[in-house]
Enzyme design. Structure first.
Site, mmCIF file in Angstrom:
data_model
loop_
_atom_site.group_PDB
_atom_site.id
_atom_site.type_symbol
_atom_site.label_atom_id
_atom_site.label_comp_id
_atom_site.label_asym_id
_atom_site.label_seq_id
_atom_site.Cartn_x
_atom_site.Cartn_y
_atom_site.Cartn_z
ATOM 1 N N GLN A 179 0.829 -1.207 0.000
ATOM 2 C CA GLN A 179 0.000 0.000 0.000
ATOM 3 C C GLN A 179 0.864 1.258 0.000
ATOM 4 O OE1 GLN A 179 -2.282 1.967 3.223
ATOM 5 N NE2 GLN A 179 -4.091 1.138 2.198
ATOM 6 N N CYS B 174 -6.219 7.013 5.005
ATOM 7 C CA CYS B 174 -5.589 7.300 6.297
ATOM 8 C C CYS B 174 -6.035 8.670 6.814
ATOM 9 C CB CYS B 174 -4.071 7.261 6.176
ATOM 10 S SG CYS B 174 -3.232 7.647 7.733
ATOM 11 N N GLY C 68 -9.021 -4.729 10.737
ATOM 12 C CA GLY C 68 -7.875 -3.930 11.145
ATOM 13 C C GLY C 68 -7.597 -4.029 12.624
#
EC number: 1.3.1.-
Length: 331
Positions: A71, A101, A227
């Protein structure tokens, strides 16, 4: 589920990219417990183009953890394109673009979820990366910048038109950070949009097997990305997979299994980063893994202050002996 030429099982479980978490030592553990696709930590395009050694190390992929996606994040289009070409040479199964993010130092500079404030640039960057590499390109993003700009349905169409092969959506805006409850309804709207034909992967608040089944059934997504719920609990992949396949809940691992899991992680971490850095990297996992144990404070402090792997192993031996009869953590 298929991403370009990469074939995954039906309803795959993906490990989300997380900075200072998803290094090879943790990815190997999650693979062992059933994760179907791994992602690296965030890789800065600028640092990669400048050949910063710490960043280059993030491209390392081991055979036993595949398939893996690298990523990338950045605000400069040309740097992102060049970084994608460099990342491709590391041999991942796909390249993922970080448009999600929310961290201030990234988002406010126009990278990560900051790109949600400049959709034309987001689309241009995506299209140029897709043309620059032969690997499948995917994107991870959020619902929008804030409550007044939940534009994911339109953005998803435009990203698909730019050539991406799969889209992961975190069910929060950038303004929410990780607060409040993830809104999966808009993820469902993207999946059920008749214009969409690429896989849609849902992310956010996947903390139990029951939620995983509910979200798959209710919103129709193709896969799930997990996550923060995996930190200190990598066996969540095993728990969810078993429930999806058999409709049964597995027992929570007993404390001795917690100990052996974290011991394996520690060994992987110190081998990868060296003893000192490996121990520092593990402290978050050590604290979370045993959170909730009764009368644990003094031993926890001792373990988190340990400076050698041997000291940590001795603390783990004590935990295993002291809590041998515990079948679960005590909240």
């Amino acid at each position: 589920m298929k991403i370009g030429n990469l074939e995954l099982r039906k309803e795959p479980l993906l490990l989300a990219p997380m900075e200072d978490v998803t290094d090879p030592s943790f990815r190997l553990l999650c693979k062992k417990y059933g994760a179907d696709l791994m992602y690296t930590e965030f890789v800065s395009a600028d640092a990669l183009v400048r050949s910063i050694e710490k960043t280059q190390r993030k491209l390392k992929i081991f055979v036993q953890e595949r398939p893996v996606g690298i990523q990338l994040y950045g605000k400069d289009i040309e740097a992102m394109v060049e970084a994608a070409k460099i990342a491709e040479q590391a041999g991942p199964e796909l390249i993922d673009i970080n448009f999600g993010c929310p961290v201030k130092k990234i988002a406010t500079k126009g990278a990560g979820s900051g790109m949600l404030r400049d959709i034309p640039k987001m689309i241009e960057m995506t299209a140029k990366i897709v043309r620059a590499v032969k690997l499948p390109v995917t994107v991870k993003t959020r619902l929008g910048w804030d409550e007044d700009s939940k534009i994911i349905v339109e953005v998803a169409e435009r990203l698909q038109d730019a050539g991406i092969k799969a889209l992961t959506i975190h069910g929060r805006t950038r303004a929410q950070m990780y607060n409040g409850e993830a809104d999966w309804s808009l993820i469902g709207d993207v999946k059920n949009n008749p214009r969409m034909h690429i896989p849609i992967i849902g992310n956010g608040d996947l903390s139990s097997p029951q939620k995983a089944r509910l979200y798959l059934d209710r919103y129709g997504v193709d896969g799930l990305m997990i996550g923060r719920s995996s930190i200190g609990r990598p066996w969540i992949f095993r728990e969810i997979r078993h429930f999806l396949d058999h409709g049964q809940l597995l027992d929570t691992p007993a404390i001795p299994e917690h100990v052996e899991m974290i011991r394996e992680h520690l060994n992987n971490s110190t081998e990868w980063l060296g003893e000192r850095r490996g121990i520092l990297h593990m402290r978050r996992h050590l604290a979370i893994t045993f959170k909730g144990l009764r009368d644990f404070r003094d031993l926890k402090i001792k373990m988190l202050r340990a400076n050698t792997a041997q000291e940590v192993h001795e603390c783990l031996d004590t935990i295993k002996e002291r809590y041998a009869d515990c079948t679960s953590l005590i909240e």
